[in-house]
Structure formats: C-alpha cells, structure tokens
Enzyme design. Structure first.
Site, PDB file in Angstrom:
ATOM      1  N   THR B  44       0.832  -1.203   0.000  1.00  0.00           N
ATOM      2  CA  THR B  44       0.000   0.000   0.000  1.00  0.00           C
ATOM      3  C   THR B  44       0.868   1.254   0.000  1.00  0.00           C
ATOM      4  O   THR B  44       0.578   2.238  -0.697  1.00  0.00           O
ATOM      5  CB  THR B  44      -0.911   0.000   1.248  1.00  0.00           C
ATOM      6  N   HIS B  47       2.036   1.944  -3.420  1.00  0.00           N
ATOM      7  CA  HIS B  47       1.016   2.591  -4.242  1.00  0.00           C
ATOM      8  C   HIS B  47       0.986   4.100  -3.987  1.00  0.00           C
ATOM      9  O   HIS B  47       0.892   4.902  -4.910  1.00  0.00           O
ATOM     10  CB  HIS B  47      -0.375   2.009  -3.943  1.00  0.00           C
TER      11      HIS B  47
END
Lengths: 353, 353, 353, 353
Positions: B44, B47
């Site tokens: 995450t 990202h």
C-alpha cells in the site's frame, strides 16, 4: 406388476415430450421400485421441454424426465432392508456414488459423480421409477401428497435458508420464482426477524407479500440499496438469499448485505458474470455460500419438521394439480406465467396398477 | 518531549515522499502517543509513493504515511488505563468507530467508518504516532522488534489462514508476495497437512519452498488443476488462500478447490472481474470468505501465540532493515523486486528523543 | 442536578433493604450517569433481600442493589462520544475490564474480572446510576419502557436460545421461572419447530402454554423421557435449555436430548451435583454449553430485533409495575409466588429531578 | 477358502480367552469378508479378558473379541460395489443401522442402535471377519500395516482433537494412556500452539515428552492449576482433552480451561461423579463435548492425511508386535504396564490361507 408403463419421454433432440409405453425399470439388489403418484414440474423440466441451449448441452435423449415426486414402494431388491413394499415415499433425486470423499463425509449432495434423475438418467414423470435404497425418503403420514411431491424444490429453499442461517436475522430474497417464494415462509418459520423480497414481476411480489414478506420491491426501483439500509438501522441485511441467477440481482443483493454478513447463492447465472469482488465481497468481509441441491438428509428432516409444525402454508404456490396426460397444457401454463407450481397426478388417471 | 518530529510525508498529489519536520501529534483523553522504533513497508505504501490510480482516488495529501510499526509509549491521555508510558507496543492500524453494530459485536475490523493510519489519517513513518487506547497492542517480551513491526501484514496472513481453517487440510496459496509467503509457515504451524504455492515469479516460489511449501508451481504451467488434483486423491484441495488479486489466479484457484471446500480471498483485484459463479462456486457448494484486515484482537493473540511457539521463522522474508532516512532506496529496492519485506528503523538513526 | 438521591440500599448483613438518601454517583471521563426510570426485580435481588447463604458469601454491604433497568442519560464524562444527555438507554450490568483476552476477543461477558452492578458495586434501584460508556445501550424508540427495563433477563433467555441454536429444532426447557418463560416465545420466534416446557409448578406450566409451548409437563410425571421421545420420532429433542439449576432436572433434561444434540445450561445448581457423565454426555456425543450473562452486544441487538419484529409478547410475564417505594410489597409478592416479573417505577413516584 | 479358522474367543463368563477353531463368517449381499493380518489390543479387550464388572454387564459369550485391525478383502457380497477381493483394508468397528436420523445426517458414530465388533458381535482377533461394505476403509499404500491396525484408537485421538479444535491453541491432555499419548503428536500436527500432559504415571509422562509435549506434570503435583495458568498468560488453556475418565482429573482439567474455552471428554468415568457444574462449566461459559468413537468417515480421512503427511510418529507407542498365539503374554504385558500398544499378527503365524 405390468411389464410396461406410461411415461413422459424426451424421445430425441427437439422440443416437447411424448407420452409413451416403456418397460417398467428393472431393479438391482439395493434398488427400490416406486409407483409414482404425484410429481412436480420444475424449471429444469421446462428447459428440457423447450430444448434450450442448456438442455441440448446436458441431456442425452431418449430420457424419461421429471425429478420431483412421491408415490408408494412397489418392489424392493434382495438386499434392501430399510423400506417395505407399500410404504409411502419420496426420494432424493441426486444419485450419488456413495464412495467418494464427499459422500463418505456427509456431503453426498456435492458428489462429483452425481447423476440426477430426469436429467442424467430416467426420471419420475412415469408410472414407475427405480432409485437406490439410499435415496428413498419414507414419508411421515402428516405430510400431504402435494407437499411430498415437491419436497425436492422445497428442500432447495430449506437448504439455502439453513445454510445461510436466518435465526433472528434480517433477510433479502432476490428472485421469487417458486423456490424463492417457498423461501419466504421457510425463512419466517426458521426464525428470520424480517424478510424482504425483490423481483421484476409484480404478481410474484404480491404472492410474496401473501406468503409473509415484510416488504417487497421491484428490482427496477431506484435507490433500493438505500431503502433496504434504511429498514436495517443503516447497516444492510444480515443475509442475502440469491434465487434469481441474474447478474444484476446478484450485484444488487450483495450491496444490500451488511459488512460481515452472509450471501447464499442458489440461482444459476446462465453465463459468466462481471463482479466487483473487492467492493462486493472482500472489503465487506462477506461469507458467500454456493448452494447446490439439498443435504442428504438433514434437509429432508428439516423440511419434514417444518411441514409438520404447521408453520408453512404452500397452498398458494401449488396453483394446479393436473392429470399427467395434460402435460402439454401444464408446460403451456408455466410458459405463460399463469402457474407457480404444477403437480402432475400419475395415479388418478391411470388404471394400470 | 520535543514539539516537532521527523516524518515521511506525502506533501501533495505527485510521486514520492519527503522527509519533513512536523508537529508531534496531540492526544485526547483516550489516546496514546507512541515513539515509533521500527516500521514495515507495505505494498500500500508503494502505491502511495508511486501515486497510482488507486492512491489518487483514496489518499488526501498532505499525509504522514505508514501503518506497520512498533515502538514505546511516550504519553497517554487522562482516561487511558490499560497501557503505561514506556511500554513496548504495536497497534492495530484500523481505527474503528467502536459504536456501530460491527464494532459492538466483535467485528470492528469490518467497521464501515474505519480510518486506516497512513492512508486516511496520519501514519507511522514518523518519530511519533497517536492512536486510540483501544488500538494499542502491548508486546510480549518474546516478540522480536522486527516481527513486532510487521504484525499488521503477518496478521493479514494469520487472519486469512484462521478464517479458512486449515487444520489437517490441504491448502493452495495463489500469489506469494510478502503476505502469501508469510501464509506458508503460518498455515503449516496452524496444522495444514499440505501446502502448495503458485505464483508467476520463480524467485518467490523458491522462497516459498524454503518457507515450507510442499510443492510450488508457476501459474503459467499447463495442466495445473489436474496436477493439484493428482496430489489430493483426485478431489482438489480443501482450502484456497487467494493472495494475488489476479483474475486469472482467482479462476485457477477456485478450480483447484474440491467440492464443499473453502476459498478465502485476501488479494484485491484492481477492477471487476469476469467469473463463472455457477461452475466455480455454486455447483461446487464452496464457501467463499472475503478477508479484510485482522480481527481485533483474536488475530493479534493468534499471531503472538504463533511467534512465541517458535513455529514460524520469517527471517528470510525480512530482507532489509534500513534507517528511515534511506526510504527512497527502500522503495527503489521494492520496485525492482530486490526485497521482500523492508523494515525502516526510526530509532537508531534519530537523536531527537 | 441534586446532590442526593433516593436508593434501595442493603445497609448491613441482615435481611431486607432500606430506602435511603445517598449521594448521586460521581462519574469519570468515560462514564455515563443515568436517571433510572424503571427497573426489574430479579431472583438475584431476592437472594440479597433475603440475605441467604449465597448473598452472605458474595455481597459486601452497604450496597445499592438492582441490575435490570432503563432510564435517560443525565450526564456524560468528558471523553464520552457515543451517547448524549437526554438519550433513552439501558445498560449491560456486567462491568468488564475491557483489557483481558476475553474482553479483547468478543467475549467480555466472560471476563474474569467482571463486576456486576447491584451485586459487586452500586446498582440500579436508585434514582441515578453511573456506568461506563461501553456498557450503555441506546434504546430504539420502538422498545416499550417495561421491556427495556428487563432487557437483562430477556437477554439471558435470548443468549441461551441463540447459543444453543434452535432454528427448525425441537426444544425442551427445564424450569420456567421468569427467564424460562421468556425463553418460550424467544425460541419460537428464533425458529424452534417445537417447544416443550417442564416444571414443578402447574401455574407456571399454564403460563408456559399461554406463551406458546407445544406441550408442558410436570417434572414429577413418570415416563417423561419416553413421552418426549414419543413426540420426537423416538430420538429425543435436538436441544435442552436448562433453566432450573435443579440436579434432578439437569439429569432428566439430559436424558431427553437426542444423541449428538445440544444442552445449554443457564440454571445454577446451588452445590455440586452427581452426574453420570458417561451415559448423559459422553456416549451421547452431546455438546454442553455453559451460559453466563449476555453477549456484548450481539445479544442486545438480537433482543432488540426480536422485540421490534413484534414476535414476542411478554405482557403476561410482567405481572406488576409498582412505585419503587413499594419494594417491600414487591418482594413479598415474589416470595409468595404471586408475581412473575415485577418492574419498579423510579420516575413516576419521584419529584427530585 | 477354508471352512474353519482360528480365533481368540471368550467362551464363557470367566477370565481369559481361548484360541479356538470356529467357522469362517458367512457374508450377506452387502458384506465384505476380510482376512485379518494385524490387530491392536485395546483397553476394552483387557476389560473383557479380565471379565470385570463392565464386561460382565455388556458382553454375552461366546464371542470373538478384538476391534482394531487391518487385512485384505477375501470375499465380497453380490451387491458390494466399492471394494474388491485382494484390496488392503481396515474397517470402522461401529456397525450403525444406517437408517436412523443420526446415520442419515452424518452422525452414524452416534447411532443409538450401534453394535461394536468384538464387544456386541464377533470381532477381529481371528483369521477372518465379516463387516458391512459401508464400514470398510480402503487403505492408502503409504499407510504402514501397524498404523493401519490401530486406526481405530488413533481415530479416537484424532476425533477428540478435531472436535475440540486446536489450531493455534493451548491444550492440556489429562490422562496419557495409549490414546492420550497419540493425541500429543496429533494435536501438534493439527496446529496446537502448546501441549501440556498430565498423568499419575511418570513413565507415561516421559513418553509424552518424547512425543512432543511442551511440558508434563504429575497429577499429584500441588498448585497445578496455577502452574498451567502461569504458562498461558494467566488465562488458562484454550482446550482440555480429557482422556483419563478420572473424576479428579476431570475436575482438575476443567479448572485449567480458560473462560470461554472448550473441553472434549473422551475418558469414561466408571460411575457417576460429583461435579461443580456452576463453577466448572456454567460461569466459565465452557463448551463441553462428549466424544464417542470416530466420525464416519471424516476422522478416517483426517487420520490418513496425518499419517501421510509424515507429521506423526507412533513408533514409540507401538511397543510390541506379537504372533496372535501369544495373546496371553500380550495381556500379561499390558496388565503389568510393560507395554503401551501391542499389535497381534494374524498372518505371519498362520499357514491356513
């Protein structure tokens, strides 16, 4: 016993059935021969009658059709111990191999080598049918013939409801064909705190209300997810019972389930569907259950207990009981949507036994 | 306590992070301020660093990033009772509202109003982070710092394994990124009878073997469903742990599960996928579980018990421990696939506290 | 707010309560002060009133008694977020520590360090009570005051029924005191296919029939196990709900459960009992569940859903609503068996707030 | 096939067995005749050999004893489909009626009309035994003969462990006779995080340590409940596996289980016991499971998977393999406590087939 019997047969790869004289089935040492008295018409039978794509891919004519039925034991094989000639019975129509992992661990309804009567082997739209002793279900005297004849689809409803678990829960049913309709009183009797029904057909929704739904909604109504959430403290329902097979209904229904809830899928989409797994299932922490057939024989015991308790009334669903010779009329009624569940009578019309 | 601290910040809507001086977070009466010592880098975080479509849609800069960490309690609010200054802790990064149905019934990990640290509010790549007392996890002295820093993703693996249930079962894992890799020793320690791993990356499969997989397979290998069935008496595996988010892997994995088996879905597809619900889930009678986060705090107790039992060794997964000032190098290593799990050190490099 | 309030107090180690002026409880940052409006009298209160052996061993006077109640929020601590002054509330009376394994894993009702209001700390037979925010239950407007006042014992019934699981099952309830009586409509609404009640008191059995029991039996009737088996296809019931605490009833009830069935034990024997574990539990493969309190807050949600569904009617169980000043008369009515559930009114009689 | 065979027979109501020539059992259409090769001696066999009170009440001589065995199919009835002459097999020794509720719902191990081979009907200490096809278990080639011969008691251990559920849990086993000993590696392989064993016999505790127990304790040690709590964060164990049948051990073991935990009871007390239900079960919210036999055939699949996974080694438990003609010596070894599990060889010594 006569050497020949009447049967509704799919003779070849084309629409329709024919009423034919065929041999009474032979039985092996562990088989039971049943004199059929009443048999229900299922959507599957309609597919085979119409000879649609699914039927063409699955069914190998010639075949005696039909899989929902009740009758009386006419003969038993030498090794049969649990059932006697004359007993009033129904039967589980999934013939499992009884030797695989699933059959040996209480999941025979998921046997990979299952054969379904009336689909994969000769069925119940006939004066006689032979099934293995294992599949025979002895009927309690308190179960009326018409209910006994449709224990198969009623069992689908019961299995779906019980697999999901509805006790003191809120429930949405998407798709109220005959099984979806049955699921309403079944869910109420099984303890659902509230039941909402959704369909594209207003007449079926009216029947859903009659059968005990707290509220019903046209699937085309806008804002339906918000509507359901408003009725469930803003959370969404605890349980979805998906009985339409429609991709749109599946997507809609999954949106209506609260985080951590359960969706039981019985309806069969005709093809692959596009699904937002992340938003609809994963982030929500849903439990999604594929539902197939009925448990042997938990579901049968549960169905019997429900009917005996007097807590479900299916009289408004069984719209017709017709002599089996009127099968063409029956399929016409179903095609036109003028019938919910039709039961064929194989006893009253016949003088052969 | 200093009024300012170092933190890795996403300052605006563009790639990369900056190392900035920001105020130490204020705490309310039920909050705990933690001096971060070690923090793990998650996919995450990558990202958000790369500022891809998902990050652009979800994250509102400026934001301190990071959600996997451990440290020591620096201060507590007036109403905090369960934790004291100086205690060694980690924390659940999902900040639930604690007032909704889900939070009040043991499913706070599925709270609809959850905020995730480092995603929706300031996170752990900083010298200090403030979290509610409810979220703090007091660390057992037997848990090494590096393991404690990655209890969050390790917890994802544990939650998935335990939700599916693997005791004396056969298991396929599709996708062995860092969580998929962790799931291998977790599944073995939790009692899996056999564990098979599938991925597109041969290096990860080698690591999977090192971590205890019985056999590994390239996802591109032909005949893979038959191969898995041949290893499981022809039935297929009892359990699928889907950790890739790939539509192809999901379809492949579901084919490998036996009828009546369980599929736990943790991997997040980037978009809707095409799925044959009838063949893959419904007829098979599968139980499909959407998996999100970690249970508060069953999963934390289970993770602690596993690590304390000495039955899982993650040393080969934690490939790097770097000073937090080298965060750009860390993200570069991850981008190139030259690291599995990287832990940033926020204590050793800093003289500010 | 007044500095003093009226309360029913156990002043010292002797029978009876006194109506006294005592300070209004102080609240901490996470506490809520509730103006009590109605409160139910429980068997536990009778034990403390009578000052029997159990009470002498457990209770440390002076103490404000009472634990079943509803009212309105009068004040909240500084850190309270989820409830506001003026809201209509009840509260869970088990004050758990919220920091132990059980509290942190959704089983706070089993916290080892629990304190019960009205037993271990000041209770609800007063104009005001202070409880932690965590324990407050905001009441749905659809819940009548009298039902809200007895959510605690109603919750005992719901928890027992739901822990056992009664959906489409046959159920025996041994002991129909007020909780056993409540369990009848709860079990029916939760989906029980049949409910049988057993007690030594014919009047209570008459009430059990009124509340929906399919059949009731005096515990002294001979051949009772055979009677129950005859009504359950010779198998015995699926579920026993034991609510008497009587050794004889426990032995009798366990005999009535079919092999593989479930027994949920809520009734508390006063002492050790003699039990044939082999014949009653082990060979039968029973699941025996110890039931304590109510789940926080699954049971509260379930209780609310049941009452809102309109499927349970407790009006025949709440036999009296009396001003709290008549507490001596209330305990006299209960002692003589002339009341089932009595609710005390702390609002109508009082002019102090 | 010879018309007569050798068998160990209980000829009359007195201690001991005799080696006799008896007719080879006849088989019906659904039966299978098995040439016994190896058979295990169980505690039950010792009771019958010694002709104690239990045996006198249960067993009706003359009877061929023995119920743990493996061998090869010698003949099959006309209706048998799933097994062939020459196949290597074991068999479930509980002959269920297959027609009752329990048999029809996956709980045949709890059939009320069960007959146990070697106890209620002729058993396996013979050259041949006849059992229904349903009971036959086809052996995987990877299972050694000695293990196959004791799948029955190993299955007791597996069933107990799996019913309780031990994955990432702490476990106490009270009573490490041969089944309790087997439960240690079974629990570890099934994922137990920690396993503690308690017994009165130091030699068995030494064997328990060898088999993988984390710690062992003499039942007579003082402060044992505190000791176990100290090893489990003060909470107590998640799971008790009671395998002694001793009233004292049951009471002790229940004290060791944490609130909300599970106790699986396999050991059979010889008589009623005195039990503090309130303190030991009800207030703690325990789940207590009566365990009987083995699930047909979940347990057999699980046992097979465990043995095939290579994760359990029972070689130290099988202390002797003796020719069946030395049965008196075998029972003497067991009586003196000089053997754990003894396997009798019915093939090597015999020239008759």
């Amino acid at each position: 016993m006569a050497a020949a019997m009447k049967a509704l047969v799919k003779p070849a790869g084309e629409p329709g059935f024919v009423l034919a004289d065929v041999p009474i089935p032979a039985i092996g040492p562990t088989d039971v021969l049943i004199r059929v008295e009443k048999a229900g018409i299922c959507g599957t039978d309609q597919h085979i009658y119409a000879w649609d794509n699914w039927a063409q891919a699955r069914v190998k004519p010639p075949l005696i059709v039909g899989h929902e039925f009740m009758g009386r034991v006419a003969a038993v094989g030498d090794a049969v111990r649990s059932v006697k000639v004359g007993e009033r019975v129904s039967a589980e129509g999934h013939i499992a191999d009884l030797t695989c992992l699933l059959c040996r661990t209480g999941q025979a309804h998921l046997c990979e080598r299952v054969e379904i009567i009336g689909v994969d082997r000769d069925g119940a739209f006939a004066e006689y049918i032979a099934v293995p002793e294992y599949n025979v279900w002895r009927l309690d005297p308190a179960i009326p013939d018409e209910y006994a004849a449709i224990f198969d689809p009623l069992g689908n409803a019961v299995h779906t409801v019980m697999a999901a678990g509805v006790s003191i829960k809120s429930v949405v049913i998407t798709g109220v064909g005959s099984i979806g309709l049955m699921a309403i009183p079944v869910a109420r009797a099984a303890g659902a705190a509230s039941v909402y029904a959704i369909d594209v057909n207003p007449a079926k929704l009216a029947l859903a209300t009659h059968l005990g739904a707290d509220a019903t909604f046209l699937a085309t109504q806008s804002g339906l997810v918000d509507e359901i959430k408003a009725r469930t403290n803003g959370d969404g329902v605890d349980v979805l019972l998906e009985m339409s097979g429609s991709a749109a209904a599946i997507d809609l229904g999954l949106q209506m389930v609260r985080n951590g809830g359960t969706a039981a899928l019985l309806g069969i989409p005709g093809d692959s569907i596009n699904l937002n797994l992340a938003e609809r299932i994963i982030f929500k922490g849903l439990t999604v259950l594929g539902i197939n057939g009925r448990r042997m024989f938990e579901t049968w015991y549960q169905t019997q207990a429900l009917v005996k308790s007097g807590r479900i009334d299916l009289s408004s669903i069984i719209t017709h009981v017709l002599p089996y010779t009127q099968f063409d009329r029956a399929f016409e009624l179903m095609r036109k949507g003028e019938a919910a569940k039709i039961v064929l009578d194989f006893k009253g019309e016949s003088g052969s036994s």
